[in-house]
Design an enzyme around this catalytic site. Structure first.
Site, mmCIF file in Angstrom:
data_model
loop_
_atom_site.group_PDB
_atom_site.id
_atom_site.type_symbol
_atom_site.label_atom_id
_atom_site.label_comp_id
_atom_site.label_asym_id
_atom_site.label_seq_id
_atom_site.Cartn_x
_atom_site.Cartn_y
_atom_site.Cartn_z
ATOM 1 N N CYS A 112 0.814 -1.226 0.000
ATOM 2 C CA CYS A 112 0.000 0.000 0.000
ATOM 3 C C CYS A 112 0.845 1.272 0.000
ATOM 4 C CB CYS A 112 -0.945 0.008 1.191
ATOM 5 S SG CYS A 112 -1.980 -1.456 1.239
ATOM 6 N N HIS A 277 -3.407 7.012 0.972
ATOM 7 C CA HIS A 277 -3.859 5.639 0.800
ATOM 8 C C HIS A 277 -5.178 5.465 1.551
ATOM 9 C CE1 HIS A 277 -4.108 1.444 0.362
ATOM 10 N NE2 HIS A 277 -3.948 1.207 1.653
ATOM 11 N N ASN A 307 -10.221 -0.930 -0.119
ATOM 12 C CA ASN A 307 -8.775 -0.700 -0.066
ATOM 13 C C ASN A 307 -8.147 -1.407 -1.273
ATOM 14 O OD1 ASN A 307 -6.033 -0.913 0.479
ATOM 15 N ND2 ASN A 307 -6.291 -1.472 2.620
HETATM 16 O O1 UT7 Z 1 -3.842 -1.412 3.671
HETATM 17 C C1 UT7 Z 1 -3.279 -2.507 4.362
HETATM 18 C C2 UT7 Z 1 -3.168 -2.254 5.793
HETATM 19 N N1 UT7 Z 1 -4.386 -2.626 6.477
HETATM 20 C C3 UT7 Z 1 -4.915 -1.787 7.362
HETATM 21 O O2 UT7 Z 1 -4.466 -0.675 7.513
HETATM 22 C C4 UT7 Z 1 -6.095 -2.294 8.182
HETATM 23 C C5 UT7 Z 1 -6.318 -1.428 9.383
HETATM 24 N N2 UT7 Z 1 -7.314 -1.997 10.274
HETATM 25 C C6 UT7 Z 1 -8.652 -1.925 10.059
HETATM 26 O O3 UT7 Z 1 -9.076 -1.359 9.069
HETATM 27 C C7 UT7 Z 1 -9.568 -2.481 11.101
HETATM 28 O O4 UT7 Z 1 -8.820 -2.958 12.190
HETATM 29 C C8 UT7 Z 1 -10.520 -3.613 10.599
HETATM 30 C C9 UT7 Z 1 -11.557 -3.054 9.648
HETATM 31 C C10 UT7 Z 1 -9.737 -4.702 9.901
HETATM 32 C C11 UT7 Z 1 -11.261 -4.203 11.800
HETATM 33 O O5 UT7 Z 1 -11.964 -3.177 12.473
HETATM 34 P P1 UT7 Z 1 -11.827 -3.000 14.050
HETATM 35 O O6 UT7 Z 1 -12.611 -1.818 14.390
HETATM 36 O O7 UT7 Z 1 -10.375 -3.010 14.408
HETATM 37 O O8 UT7 Z 1 -12.584 -4.287 14.574
HETATM 38 P P2 UT7 Z 1 -12.075 -5.420 15.563
HETATM 39 O O9 UT7 Z 1 -11.305 -6.444 14.818
HETATM 40 O O10 UT7 Z 1 -11.464 -4.781 16.779
HETATM 41 O O11 UT7 Z 1 -13.482 -6.045 15.986
HETATM 42 C C12 UT7 Z 1 -14.463 -5.282 16.740
HETATM 43 C C13 UT7 Z 1 -15.728 -6.115 16.872
HETATM 44 C C14 UT7 Z 1 -15.478 -7.529 17.351
HETATM 45 O O12 UT7 Z 1 -16.616 -7.919 18.138
HETATM 46 P P3 UT7 Z 1 -16.585 -7.871 19.738
HETATM 47 O O13 UT7 Z 1 -15.425 -8.727 20.106
HETATM 48 O O14 UT7 Z 1 -16.385 -6.427 20.063
HETATM 49 O O15 UT7 Z 1 -17.914 -8.414 20.085
HETATM 50 C C15 UT7 Z 1 -15.440 -8.351 16.102
HETATM 51 O O16 UT7 Z 1 -15.801 -9.701 16.318
HETATM 52 O O17 UT7 Z 1 -16.375 -6.263 15.600
HETATM 53 C C16 UT7 Z 1 -16.463 -7.653 15.245
HETATM 54 N N3 UT7 Z 1 -16.127 -7.742 13.829
HETATM 55 C C17 UT7 Z 1 -17.032 -7.770 12.828
HETATM 56 N N4 UT7 Z 1 -18.365 -7.772 12.837
HETATM 57 C C18 UT7 Z 1 -19.000 -7.798 11.652
HETATM 58 C C19 UT7 Z 1 -14.876 -7.746 13.287
HETATM 59 N N5 UT7 Z 1 -14.945 -7.772 11.952
HETATM 60 C C20 UT7 Z 1 -16.269 -7.790 11.646
HETATM 61 C C21 UT7 Z 1 -16.975 -7.814 10.432
HETATM 62 N N6 UT7 Z 1 -18.333 -7.820 10.478
HETATM 63 N N7 UT7 Z 1 -16.358 -7.832 9.237
#
Ligand code: UT7
Length: 350
Positions: A112, A277, A307
């Protein structure tokens, strides 16, 4: 001596997958994806369509907008994290698709963060008198490692619903699956005698200690090579530590922009556009807040594209050109962070 953007182009594959489509094959939903990422839909490459195909299509458009022929190019610098083949890299394949059979081509692997490095390289090649007209391409076909098999069912064209195991498998990889989309962007850069135009400064960094934050676990050429067991365990699908990457991005990107401003003695408020990005809209929101930037200076295209990794910045640049938002004597700051870890920023005067 400086450089100018002579032309831009983009190409998006036909298949559009909405958040609701993804909810058919894994445990996710439109509301969650919109709120946590800003993404509404994304494009995916078709069967057999690789980064070199998407990249060549974007390159043709960039050349047309620059009113140049492929033969006018004397270097191609191509980036992708989803190459058609593990090796060779696709830069020369893109060039061959343009009809170029001896033009030097370079594959950049900064994921990226590629565009910032590509700009630095293009600038250096021009300043060293090694090239006058350079094609910079970013192209991605992430579709190949998406964790589902039935594309017809996903896109509502028939097929059959995933069984429990397939649904659980896709859900395990949902962080990745909801985030990425396919596409390609290309930019033609040309040397100019006007030294007020061109790259004002670059601030790039790499730190391999963070490589596991987003990587493909199976070693490919490291022993053992690809085994059936690795494939069975989905070790060919990237693993991403989303929260860690998020924290790295929201701290390192503002720090890089500040360092760049310091190095080049530029005031933040004198920068016209921040072409960033698009990993997640909340990352760019946090960067905007940290640098106190007005929203209109930080354009976004993540809602419709997701992305697109190395393709994001050249695609966004082409969209800005189309919207008439690029003009002479602007200061543009490019900023990006990606797998490696690689990150940084670059300042260009148009
Ligand atoms: O360009 C390459 C580099 N990549 C990046 O820069 C990625 C950067 N990171 C992100 O964009 C985010 O961390 C993600 C979009 C990947 C994830 O979002 P988040 O806000 O960090 O979510 P999380 O993994 O901390 O999950 C929060 C909650 C969890 O539930 P509980 O434990 O709070 O009940 C997950 O189980 O959201 C849940 N969850 C989802 N629910 C529905 C995680 N992913 C999903 C999903 N759909 N896709």
């Amino acid at each position: 001596m400086g450089l100018v953007i002579a032309g831009t182009g983009r190409h998006l594959p036909e298949t559009v997958v909405t958040n609701d489509d993804l909810g058919r094959v894994m445990d996710t939903n439109d509301e969650w994806i919109r709120q946590r990422t800003g993404i509404h839909e994304r494009h995916f490459a078709a069967d057999g369509e690789g980064a070199s195909d998407l990249g060549a299509a974007a390159a043709r458009r960039a050349l047309a907008s620059a009113r140049l022929a492929p033969e006018d190019l004397d270097y191609v610098i191509m980036a992708t994290m989803t190459p058609d083949h593990h090796f060779p890299g696709p830069a020369a394949m893109v060039a061959a698709k343009l009809g170029l059979h001896s033009t030097p081509c370079l594959d950049v692997r900064q994921q990226c963060a590629s565009f910032v490095y590509q700009l630095q390289l293009a600038h250096a090649l021009m300043m060293a008198g090694q090239a006058r007209t350079i094609l910079v391409v970013g192209a991605e076909a992430h579709a190949g490692f998406m964790p589902w098999n039935d594309w017809d069912y996903l896109t509502g064209k028939g097929g059959s619903a995933p069984d429990e195991a397939a649904f659980a498998r896709a859900t395990e990889h949902r962080g990745l699956a909801i985030l990425f989309g396919d596409g390609a962007g290309a930019v033609v850069l040309r040397r100019t005698d006007d030294d007020r135009r061109g790259v004002v400064g670059v601030d790039v960094h790499s730190d391999g200690r963070h490589f596991e934050e987003i990587h493909i676990p199976s070693g490919f050429t490291r022993r053992p090579y690809q085994t059936a067991e690795m494939v069975q365990n989905d070790l060919h699908i990237p693993r991403m530590k989303g929260r860690e990457l998020f924290k790295l991005a929201v701290t390192r990107l503002p720090a890089s922009v500040r360092a760049l401003c310091h190095k080049t003695q530029t005031r933040l408020e004198d920068i016209d556009l921040f072409v960033a990005h698009q990993a997640n809209d909340r990352i760019n929101g946090a960067v905007r807040n940290a640098l106190e930037l007005p929203a209109e200076k930080v354009p976004s295209n993540i809602a419709k594209l997701g992305n697109t990794s190395s393709a994001t910045i050249p695609i966004l640049l082409d969209e800005l050109a189309e919207q008439g938002r690029l003009g002479p004597d602007q200061l543009i700051c490019f900023l990006a962070l990606g797998a490696g870890l690689h990150w940084g920023s670059a300042l260009l005067r148009t």
